[in-house]
Design an enzyme around this catalytic site. Structure first.
Site, PDB file in Angstrom:
ATOM      1  N   ASN A  51       0.832  -1.211   0.000  1.00 27.57           N
ATOM      2  CA  ASN A  51       0.000   0.000   0.000  1.00 27.57           C
ATOM      3  C   ASN A  51       0.866   1.260   0.000  1.00 27.57           C
ATOM      4  O   ASN A  51       0.461   2.304   0.488  1.00 27.57           O
ATOM      5  CB  ASN A  51      -0.903   0.015   1.229  1.00 27.57           C
ATOM      6  CG  ASN A  51      -1.754  -1.229   1.333  1.00 27.57           C
ATOM      7  OD1 ASN A  51      -2.518  -1.537   0.433  1.00 27.57           O
ATOM      8  ND2 ASN A  51      -1.598  -1.967   2.418  1.00 27.57           N
ATOM      9  N   HIS A 137     -13.987  -1.901   7.145  1.00 28.05           N
ATOM     10  CA  HIS A 137     -12.777  -2.618   7.574  1.00 28.05           C
ATOM     11  C   HIS A 137     -12.961  -3.269   8.952  1.00 28.05           C
ATOM     12  O   HIS A 137     -13.685  -2.747   9.803  1.00 28.05           O
ATOM     13  CB  HIS A 137     -11.625  -1.613   7.627  1.00 28.05           C
ATOM     14  CG  HIS A 137     -10.281  -2.232   7.830  1.00 28.05           C
ATOM     15  ND1 HIS A 137      -9.694  -2.365   9.061  1.00 28.05           N
ATOM     16  CD2 HIS A 137      -9.404  -2.751   6.943  1.00 28.05           C
ATOM     17  CE1 HIS A 137      -8.501  -2.933   8.925  1.00 28.05           C
ATOM     18  NE2 HIS A 137      -8.303  -3.173   7.643  1.00 28.05           N
ATOM     19  N   GLU A 184     -15.661   3.633   5.161  1.00 30.30           N
ATOM     20  CA  GLU A 184     -14.358   3.922   4.558  1.00 30.30           C
ATOM     21  C   GLU A 184     -14.545   4.909   3.420  1.00 30.30           C
ATOM     22  O   GLU A 184     -15.628   5.001   2.846  1.00 30.30           O
ATOM     23  CB  GLU A 184     -13.745   2.632   3.982  1.00 30.30           C
ATOM     24  CG  GLU A 184     -13.353   1.638   5.033  1.00 30.30           C
ATOM     25  CD  GLU A 184     -12.797   0.348   4.432  1.00 30.30           C
ATOM     26  OE1 GLU A 184     -12.008   0.395   3.480  1.00 30.30           O
ATOM     27  OE2 GLU A 184     -13.168  -0.719   4.947  1.00 30.30           O
ATOM     28  N   SER A 188     -11.134  -0.933   0.925  1.00 29.06           N
ATOM     29  CA  SER A 188      -9.813  -1.547   0.851  1.00 29.06           C
ATOM     30  C   SER A 188      -9.761  -2.782  -0.027  1.00 29.06           C
ATOM     31  O   SER A 188      -8.702  -3.129  -0.533  1.00 29.06           O
ATOM     32  CB  SER A 188      -9.316  -1.887   2.251  1.00 29.06           C
ATOM     33  OG  SER A 188     -10.163  -2.829   2.863  1.00 29.06           O
ATOM     34  N   ASP A 213     -13.031   6.541   7.455  1.00 25.20           N
ATOM     35  CA  ASP A 213     -11.708   5.918   7.475  1.00 25.20           C
ATOM     36  C   ASP A 213     -11.061   6.128   6.107  1.00 25.20           C
ATOM     37  O   ASP A 213     -11.438   5.486   5.125  1.00 25.20           O
ATOM     38  CB  ASP A 213     -11.877   4.426   7.801  1.00 25.20           C
ATOM     39  CG  ASP A 213     -10.564   3.659   7.801  1.00 25.20           C
ATOM     40  OD1 ASP A 213      -9.526   4.247   7.449  1.00 25.20           O
ATOM     41  OD2 ASP A 213     -10.585   2.457   8.146  1.00 25.20           O
ATOM     42  N   HIS A 216      -7.121   4.464   2.657  1.00 21.22           N
ATOM     43  CA  HIS A 216      -6.653   4.368   1.273  1.00 21.22           C
ATOM     44  C   HIS A 216      -6.917   5.632   0.468  1.00 21.22           C
ATOM     45  O   HIS A 216      -6.669   5.658  -0.738  1.00 21.22           O
ATOM     46  CB  HIS A 216      -7.290   3.159   0.580  1.00 21.22           C
ATOM     47  CG  HIS A 216      -6.958   1.870   1.259  1.00 21.22           C
ATOM     48  ND1 HIS A 216      -5.786   1.195   1.022  1.00 21.22           N
ATOM     49  CD2 HIS A 216      -7.622   1.165   2.203  1.00 21.22           C
ATOM     50  CE1 HIS A 216      -5.758   0.104   1.777  1.00 21.22           C
ATOM     51  NE2 HIS A 216      -6.856   0.067   2.514  1.00 21.22           N
ATOM     52  N   LYS A 247       0.088   3.494   4.987  1.00 24.68           N
ATOM     53  CA  LYS A 247      -0.163   3.274   3.565  1.00 24.68           C
ATOM     54  C   LYS A 247       0.580   4.320   2.743  1.00 24.68           C
ATOM     55  O   LYS A 247       1.789   4.212   2.623  1.00 24.68           O
ATOM     56  CB  LYS A 247      -1.651   3.158   3.326  1.00 24.68           C
ATOM     57  CG  LYS A 247      -2.053   1.802   3.924  1.00 24.68           C
ATOM     58  CD  LYS A 247      -3.452   1.452   4.107  1.00 24.68           C
ATOM     59  CE  LYS A 247      -3.491   0.074   4.763  1.00 24.68           C
ATOM     60  NZ  LYS A 247      -4.679  -0.183   5.515  1.00 24.68           N
TER      61      LYS A 247
END
Ligand SMILES: *Cc1c(COP(=O)(O)O)cnc(C)c1O
Length: 390
Positions: A51, A137, A184, A188, A213, A216, A247
């Site tokens: 990542n 997640h 998120e 992910s 979140d 990413h 990440k």
């Protein structure tokens, strides 16, 4: 009379069942050679499973800051943040993160996982509610479970179902309980993004709190690299902007960017913050260097290189909007996903097979993650290998 001896549930049987279902997991050492080139076993290969979206894990300035931090502050923090473990390096990182996120405060945790596990239970009690996206997640799920709040789940990105839940909760329980929507920004395992404008509307309409979140999204999306919230101009409408330094920042550590008053609550109540030794100051110093790069011209250049790589691989299909560096290829059975991953590995392309329980049963997949540090010919190799999979 002696009773027949009862046997405890067998561990070996449990493990045998995992092997039978192609769900056995192994640890394989993978060593960095340079950039996205790694060594696994005796072979060098391109890593499409990390990542490190911008290649910052081996960026010279980040590494130099790490070394300088060790020189100045030594190895570990030696105590938790509330005892004597807070160094100027932590404070500097937190103010940089807050500035980038347009929030009043930011709080550093040992990891993204720890941030969720500390934050959700700190905020919610028995009479409260947390409403999770179905694909949220594990750390959001676990944080929700650890809290004493009631957990509800809405189908992935389905804001009309979410609205139904929120409306129902307010109708039944009144205005007092806290309701936290947790999701998120860039998912992910699927690489798609949350319908943030709609989530923000629901947050307001039902007087809920929103935790986003951005594991990413951080470093990847937005002009400054702050994430999906920046890209969509909604940074001021999210109560808790969660992120990780593991990440795109290429290091380790998690954070919550939020209001002063919310940060104060977390400092009083988030157990993973209070009862865990502070991250090493040198790590915080290195993270400050990474954050400085993320929001600089160089960060923009790395993001556009990353986008070029995404476009190169996905030209003519399979892409989310906005484009993200996570590209799943859903193959269905565990066996097919494992077979495809092994076949790519023989061609020196490291792409993980993702199985249940990380993803739903029968949606086993290859999960490709791209980085600015992949040279275009590595992407081309992957592209033709994928085309020749079966
Ligand atoms: C990786 C990840 C985390 C956990 O972050 P760590 O810093 O690795 O603990 C949290 N949420 C999502 C969506 C992630 O992908």
């Amino acid at each position: 009379m002696v009773k027949p001896r009862q046997q405890m549930r067998s561990i070996k049987d449990e493990l045998d069942r995992l092997v039978e279902a192609d769900l056995w997991r192994n640890i394989h050492p993978v060593e960095r050679v340079q950039g996205a080139l790694v060594r696994k076993g005796k072979r060098e290969m391109w890593n499409f499973s990390g990542n490190d979206y911008l290649g910052l894990s081996c960026h010279r300035a980040v590494l130099e800051a790490f070394a300088e931090g060790i020189d100045r502050w030594g190895g570990g923090a030696t105590a938790s943040r509330l005892i004597s473990g807070s160094s100027p390096a932590h404070a500097d990182l937190e103010s940089r993160l807050a500035a980038l996120k347009h929030s009043e405060a930011a709080l550093l945790f040992g990891s993204g996982y720890a941030a969720a596990m500390g934050t959700i239970p700190a905020l919610l009690g028995r009479d409260d509610f947390v409403v999770l996206d179905k694909l949220a997640h594990a750390c959001l799920i676990d944080g929700a479970r650890l809290s004493s709040a009631t957990v509800r789940v809405f189908p992935h990105n389905d804001t009309s179902r979410l609205e139904k839940i929120l409306r129902g909760l307010r109708a039944k329980h009144g205005s007092e309980p806290r309701i936290l929507i947790a999701t998120e920004s860039v998912f992910s395992m699927d690489g798609d993004v949350a319908p943030l404008a709609e989530l923000v509307r629901l947050r307001k309409e039902y007087d809920a709190l929103l935790l986003l979140d951005e594991a990413h999204g951080f470093g990847v999306l937005g002009e400054q690299g702050a994430g999906l919230a920046e890209l969509t101009g909604l940074q001021n409408d999210i109560d808790l902007q969660m992120g990780t330094l593991s990440k795109a920042a290429g290091l380790s550590g998690g954070f919550i960017a939020t209001s002063r008053i919310m940060a104060d609550l977390l400092i009083q109540r988030a157990r993973s913050f209070i009862y865990s030794t502070a991250p090493p100051p040198a790590l915080a110093h290195a993270a400050s260097a990474a954050v400085a790069i993320i929001c600089s011209d160089e960060g923009r250049m790395l993001r556009s290189r990353l986008q070029e790589n995404i476009a190169l691989l996905t030209a003519g299909g399979m892409t989310a909007s906005p484009a993200t560096p996570i590209i799943p290829m859903i193959l269905g059975t565990n066996d097919r996903a494992l077979g495809a991953s092994a076949k790519l590995e023989q061609q020196k392309l490291l792409v993980p097979a993702i199985r249940y329980p990380t993803v739903a049963r029968n949606t086993a997949r290859l999960r490709i993650s791209l980085s600015a540090s992949h040279p275009p010919d590595a992407i081309q190799q992957l592209k033709s290998a994928l085309q020749n999979l079966d």
